[in-house]
Scaffold this motif. Structure first.
Motif, PDB file in Angstrom:
ATOM      1  N   ALA A   8      23.816  93.025  53.693  1.00 25.11           N
ATOM      2  CA  ALA A   8      23.086  92.745  53.940  1.00 25.11           C
ATOM      3  C   ALA A   8      23.960  91.159  53.877  1.00 25.11           C
ATOM      4  CB  ALA A   8      21.787  92.150  53.119  1.00 25.11           C
ATOM      5  N   ASP A   9      23.594  89.558  53.269  1.00 25.78           N
ATOM      6  CA  ASP A   9      24.046  88.633  53.241  1.00 25.78           C
ATOM      7  C   ASP A   9      22.582  87.307  52.845  1.00 25.78           C
ATOM      8  OD1 ASP A   9      25.778  86.433  52.751  1.00 25.78           O
ATOM      9  OD2 ASP A   9      27.393  87.734  53.695  1.00 25.78           O
ATOM     10  N   ARG A  10      22.768  86.250  52.242  1.00 29.38           N
ATOM     11  CA  ARG A  10      22.200  85.316  52.408  1.00 29.38           C
ATOM     12  C   ARG A  10      22.618  84.395  53.929  1.00 29.38           C
ATOM     13  NH1 ARG A  10      18.625  85.154  48.926  1.00 29.38           N
ATOM     14  NH2 ARG A  10      17.922  86.489  47.142  1.00 29.38           N
ATOM     15  N   ARG A  11      24.386  84.373  53.853  1.00 30.71           N
ATOM     16  CA  ARG A  11      24.779  83.861  54.721  1.00 30.71           C
ATOM     17  C   ARG A  11      23.880  83.904  56.547  1.00 30.71           C
ATOM     18  NH1 ARG A  11      30.265  84.896  55.925  1.00 30.71           N
ATOM     19  NH2 ARG A  11      30.274  87.532  55.390  1.00 30.71           N
ATOM     20  N   PHE A  12      22.541  84.625  56.890  1.00 29.72           N
ATOM     21  CA  PHE A  12      22.113  84.593  57.232  1.00 29.72           C
ATOM     22  C   PHE A  12      20.733  83.678  57.631  1.00 29.72           C
ATOM     23  CE2 PHE A  12      23.342  89.808  57.702  1.00 29.72           C
ATOM     24  CZ  PHE A  12      24.277  89.524  58.818  1.00 29.72           C
ATOM     25  N   ARG A  45      25.979  98.893  48.743  1.00 33.26           N
ATOM     26  CA  ARG A  45      25.843  97.747  49.538  1.00 33.26           C
ATOM     27  C   ARG A  45      26.911  96.640  49.908  1.00 33.26           C
ATOM     28  NH1 ARG A  45      20.858  95.825  47.081  1.00 33.26           N
ATOM     29  NH2 ARG A  45      20.413  97.109  45.846  1.00 33.26           N
ATOM     30  N   TYR A  46      26.973  96.246  51.286  1.00 33.55           N
ATOM     31  CA  TYR A  46      28.294  95.776  52.352  1.00 33.55           C
ATOM     32  C   TYR A  46      28.181  94.445  52.273  1.00 33.55           C
ATOM     33  CZ  TYR A  46      30.092 100.413  52.836  1.00 33.55           C
ATOM     34  OH  TYR A  46      30.318 101.566  53.039  1.00 33.55           O
ATOM     35  N   LEU A  47      28.948  93.528  52.018  1.00 39.47           N
ATOM     36  CA  LEU A  47      28.631  92.159  52.812  1.00 39.47           C
ATOM     37  C   LEU A  47      28.648  92.023  54.498  1.00 39.47           C
ATOM     38  CD1 LEU A  47      30.067  89.669  50.351  1.00 39.47           C
ATOM     39  CD2 LEU A  47      27.859  89.918  51.393  1.00 39.47           C
ATOM     40  N   PRO A  48      28.410  91.763  55.824  1.00 38.07           N
ATOM     41  CA  PRO A  48      28.980  91.803  56.668  1.00 38.07           C
ATOM     42  C   PRO A  48      30.178  91.179  57.382  1.00 38.07           C
ATOM     43  CG  PRO A  48      26.699  89.623  56.305  1.00 38.07           C
ATOM     44  CD  PRO A  48      27.646  90.694  55.255  1.00 38.07           C
ATOM     45  N   ARG A  49      30.627  91.991  58.012  1.00 37.41           N
ATOM     46  CA  ARG A  49      31.432  90.866  58.801  1.00 37.41           C
ATOM     47  C   ARG A  49      30.976  90.109  59.947  1.00 37.41           C
ATOM     48  NH1 ARG A  49      34.186  93.409  63.413  1.00 37.41           N
ATOM     49  NH2 ARG A  49      33.724  95.080  64.310  1.00 37.41           N
ATOM     50  N   GLU A  50      32.109  89.397  60.729  1.00 32.87           N
ATOM     51  CA  GLU A  50      31.723  88.721  62.071  1.00 32.87           C
ATOM     52  C   GLU A  50      32.307  88.598  62.720  1.00 32.87           C
ATOM     53  OE1 GLU A  50      33.311  84.759  62.392  1.00 32.87           O
ATOM     54  OE2 GLU A  50      31.751  83.492  61.311  1.00 32.87           O
ATOM     55  N   ALA A  51      31.525  89.582  63.614  1.00 34.49           N
ATOM     56  CA  ALA A  51      31.904  89.929  65.421  1.00 34.49           C
ATOM     57  C   ALA A  51      32.598  88.913  65.936  1.00 34.49           C
ATOM     58  CB  ALA A  51      30.233  90.913  66.060  1.00 34.49           C
ATOM     59  N   THR A  52      34.094  89.581  66.267  1.00 39.12           N
ATOM     60  CA  THR A  52      35.110  89.053  67.171  1.00 39.12           C
ATOM     61  C   THR A  52      33.900  88.607  68.755  1.00 39.12           C
ATOM     62  OG1 THR A  52      35.688  90.767  68.680  1.00 39.12           O
ATOM     63  CG2 THR A  52      37.087  90.122  66.503  1.00 39.12           C
ATOM     64  N   ARG A  94      26.736  85.351  65.646  1.00 45.82           N
ATOM     65  CA  ARG A  94      27.931  86.671  65.282  1.00 45.82           C
ATOM     66  C   ARG A  94      28.094  87.384  64.042  1.00 45.82           C
ATOM     67  NH1 ARG A  94      33.533  82.991  66.494  1.00 45.82           N
ATOM     68  NH2 ARG A  94      34.244  84.922  65.253  1.00 45.82           N
ATOM     69  N   LEU A  95      27.155  86.751  62.981  1.00 38.70           N
ATOM     70  CA  LEU A  95      27.531  87.667  61.234  1.00 38.70           C
ATOM     71  C   LEU A  95      26.350  88.621  61.829  1.00 38.70           C
ATOM     72  CD1 LEU A  95      29.097  87.242  58.130  1.00 38.70           C
ATOM     73  CD2 LEU A  95      26.622  85.932  57.879  1.00 38.70           C
ATOM     74  N   ALA A  96      25.046  88.531  62.547  1.00 41.02           N
ATOM     75  CA  ALA A  96      24.217  89.016  62.427  1.00 41.02           C
ATOM     76  C   ALA A  96      25.495  90.370  63.421  1.00 41.02           C
ATOM     77  CB  ALA A  96      22.678  88.478  63.443  1.00 41.02           C
ATOM     78  N   VAL A  97      25.912  90.644  64.744  1.00 42.18           N
ATOM     79  CA  VAL A  97      26.197  91.626  65.698  1.00 42.18           C
ATOM     80  C   VAL A  97      27.877  92.397  64.252  1.00 42.18           C
ATOM     81  CG1 VAL A  97      27.700  92.398  67.258  1.00 42.18           C
ATOM     82  CG2 VAL A  97      26.092  90.043  67.717  1.00 42.18           C
ATOM     83  N   GLY A  98      28.303  90.923  63.903  1.00 38.74           N
ATOM     84  CA  GLY A  98      28.993  91.994  62.965  1.00 38.74           C
ATOM     85  C   GLY A  98      28.722  92.525  61.851  1.00 38.74           C
ATOM     86  N   GLY A  99      27.200  92.552  61.178  1.00 42.12           N
ATOM     87  CA  GLY A  99      26.807  92.824  60.192  1.00 42.12           C
ATOM     88  C   GLY A  99      26.118  94.664  60.058  1.00 42.12           C
ATOM     89  N   VAL A 112      29.773 106.680  54.152  1.00 40.29           N
ATOM     90  CA  VAL A 112      28.042 106.843  53.765  1.00 40.29           C
ATOM     91  C   VAL A 112      27.189 107.850  55.069  1.00 40.29           C
ATOM     92  CG1 VAL A 112      27.073 105.102  52.656  1.00 40.29           C
ATOM     93  CG2 VAL A 112      27.302 104.338  54.849  1.00 40.29           C
ATOM     94  N   GLU A 113      25.808 108.134  55.176  1.00 39.26           N
ATOM     95  CA  GLU A 113      25.574 109.192  55.511  1.00 39.26           C
ATOM     96  C   GLU A 113      24.361 107.273  56.370  1.00 39.26           C
ATOM     97  OE1 GLU A 113      23.941 113.217  54.040  1.00 39.26           O
ATOM     98  OE2 GLU A 113      22.206 112.153  55.589  1.00 39.26           O
ATOM     99  N   ASN A 114      24.035 107.185  56.741  1.00 42.42           N
ATOM    100  CA  ASN A 114      23.493 106.285  57.143  1.00 42.42           C
ATOM    101  C   ASN A 114      23.449 105.051  56.666  1.00 42.42           C
ATOM    102  OD1 ASN A 114      21.123 106.906  55.069  1.00 42.42           O
ATOM    103  ND2 ASN A 114      21.053 108.569  55.390  1.00 42.42           N
ATOM    104  N   ALA A 115      22.544 103.648  57.194  1.00 46.04           N
ATOM    105  CA  ALA A 115      22.844 102.564  56.800  1.00 46.04           C
ATOM    106  C   ALA A 115      21.610 101.209  57.138  1.00 46.04           C
ATOM    107  CB  ALA A 115      23.669 102.081  56.922  1.00 46.04           C
ATOM    108  N   PHE A 116      21.306 100.822  56.270  1.00 46.36           N
ATOM    109  CA  PHE A 116      20.459  99.877  56.835  1.00 46.36           C
ATOM    110  C   PHE A 116      20.884  98.690  57.029  1.00 46.36           C
ATOM    111  CE2 PHE A 116      16.655  97.167  57.368  1.00 46.36           C
ATOM    112  CZ  PHE A 116      15.582  97.174  57.624  1.00 46.36           C
ATOM    113  N   ALA A 117      20.729  97.819  58.573  1.00 42.90           N
ATOM    114  CA  ALA A 117      21.120  96.321  58.487  1.00 42.90           C
ATOM    115  C   ALA A 117      20.369  95.531  58.579  1.00 42.90           C
ATOM    116  CB  ALA A 117      22.101  96.573  59.403  1.00 42.90           C
ATOM    117  N   ILE A 118      20.109  94.461  57.227  1.00 38.43           N
ATOM    118  CA  ILE A 118      19.616  93.937  57.381  1.00 38.43           C
ATOM    119  C   ILE A 118      19.428  92.791  57.806  1.00 38.43           C
ATOM    120  CG2 ILE A 118      18.351  92.045  55.554  1.00 38.43           C
ATOM    121  CD1 ILE A 118      18.283  93.959  54.151  1.00 38.43           C
ATOM    122  N   VAL A 119      20.405  91.771  59.403  1.00 45.72           N
ATOM    123  CA  VAL A 119      20.161  90.980  59.773  1.00 45.72           C
ATOM    124  C   VAL A 119      19.010  90.105  60.259  1.00 45.72           C
ATOM    125  CG1 VAL A 119      22.588  92.682  60.131  1.00 45.72           C
ATOM    126  CG2 VAL A 119      20.306  91.841  61.930  1.00 45.72           C
TER     127      VAL A 119
END
Ligand code: ZN
Length: 344
Positions: A8-12, A45-52, A94-99, A112-119
């Motif tokens: 998750a990231d407020r940049r979204f 908790r992870y911050l997203p990276r930008e997709a290339t 791009r950040l949503a894809v990267g997230g 981790v075993e599983n994840a939720f991407a809030i994008v």
């Protein structure tokens, strides 16, 4: 090991789809605020990276990616009557894809075993060459293709319970037997695709599964469709990775959708997919935010999914019952799918 990651990231919040647009930055704030009340010990908790651009090109043409990139110089641009950009859209998309890539990478690497991407912006309507339905890049589709390309994952299930049909995702894997795409969606409704007879083409025949359901269906009907059709097929497919296009616009409070799914329904659908993943791929599952336009319903649905992902997948699953209304629809699904799959 911590079982569940949240990306998750407020940049979204930077992408603005237009004044009074339902796909609004506050959706991310509501989801992040919800996660702040969850038990921290169970979550990484992870911050997203930008997709290339090369990663986005796994599912989109270079020319179309360039079209989205050029909107970064503009105050706003309209791709269609619903799908508008602001100056920050290119970077946010791009950040949503990267997230989503951050989430699938954490799971594929065993962090981790599983994840939720809030994008956001969401992705499942995005076509190879076209933005539509509030979507620019198909976050889930790129993640599936990325898993196949970079991790050699052979069989991927994408289960899409957003109230709208994920036409973009369907189109990208329509001829592929490696990605099983299943969608439950309101019908007739935007975008108009997703009828029973859309089952794939060529080697992909049988690997697209559509449940076009009438408005007012809720938990019992959704779960009966899962138990009678979707899960038996998913078990035969035996995915190596499970992705959920988790839209919460099928929540009963949603202003766009006409469905009646409750928090219990999201918990029960997630539990079934979590169990399936535990059986076939050591629990590898990533849920990705798509739609959901009532902030309360969105956060409540998201919480149900994240909490369920943190539980033991062996917890009891109660059989779906009391959904007589779903039986004719299940019969029609069987008719189209029986040539391709063993159904109970
Ligand atoms: Zn939707």
């Amino acid at each position: 090991m911590t079982r569940t990651a949240i990306v998750a990231d407020r940049r979204f919040m930077a992408h603005v789809a237009g004044r009074h647009h339902p796909e609004r930055p506050e959706r991310i704030a509501a989801m992040i605020e919800m996660t702040e009340h969850l038990n921290r010990a169970n979550l990484k908790r992870y911050l997203p990276r930008e997709a290339t651009p090369a990663e986005i090109e796994l599912c989109h043409s270079r020319a179309y990616i360039g079209e989205v990139e050029r909107t970064a110089r503009l105050e706003h641009f309209d791709f269609d009557p619903d799908t508008h950009t602001s100056a920050a859209t290119w970077e946010t998309a791009r950040l949503a894809v990267g997230g989503v890539l951050t989430a699938v990478e954490a799971v594929a690497d065993g962090d981790v075993e599983n994840a939720f991407a809030i994008v956001r912006p969401p992705g499942h309507h995005a076509r190879p060459d076209q933005a539509m339905g509030f979507c620019f890049f198909n976050n889930v589709a790129v993640a599936a293709q990325w898993l196949a390309t970079h991790h050699g994952i052979k069989r991927i299930l994408i289960l899409d319970w957003d109230v709208h049909h994920g036409n973009g995702t369907q189109e990208m894997f329509y001829a592929s037997p490696e990605v099983l795409y299943m969608s439950l969606h309101q019908y007739p409704f935007y975008p108009g695709t997703g009828w029973f007879d859309e089952v794939g083409v060529g080697r992909g025949t049988g690997f697209t599964i559509n449940a076009p359901i009438p408005a007012t269906f809720g938990d019992p009907e959704y779960l009966q469709i899962f138990d009678a059709v979707l899960l038996p097929i998913a078990r035969q497919f035996a995915p190596d990775f499970v992705l959920i296009s988790a839209g919460f616009d099928c929540h009963f409070r949603d202003p766009l959708g006409g469905m009646r799914v409750t928090e219990n329904g999201f918990t029960a659908m997630t539990r079934r997919l979590h169990r399936l993943a535990a059986e076939t791929c050591n629990g590898k599952l990533v849920a990705v935010l798509e739609g959901g336009y009532d902030l309360e319903g969105l956060a409540a649905g998201g919480r149900s999914v994240i909490e369920e992902l943190g539980r033991d997948p062996d917890e009891r699953i109660a059989a779906a019952e009391g959904a007589q209304r779903a039986l004719p629809l299940i019969e029609r699904m069987r008719h189209y799918l029986e040539p391709h799959w063993q159904l109970p």
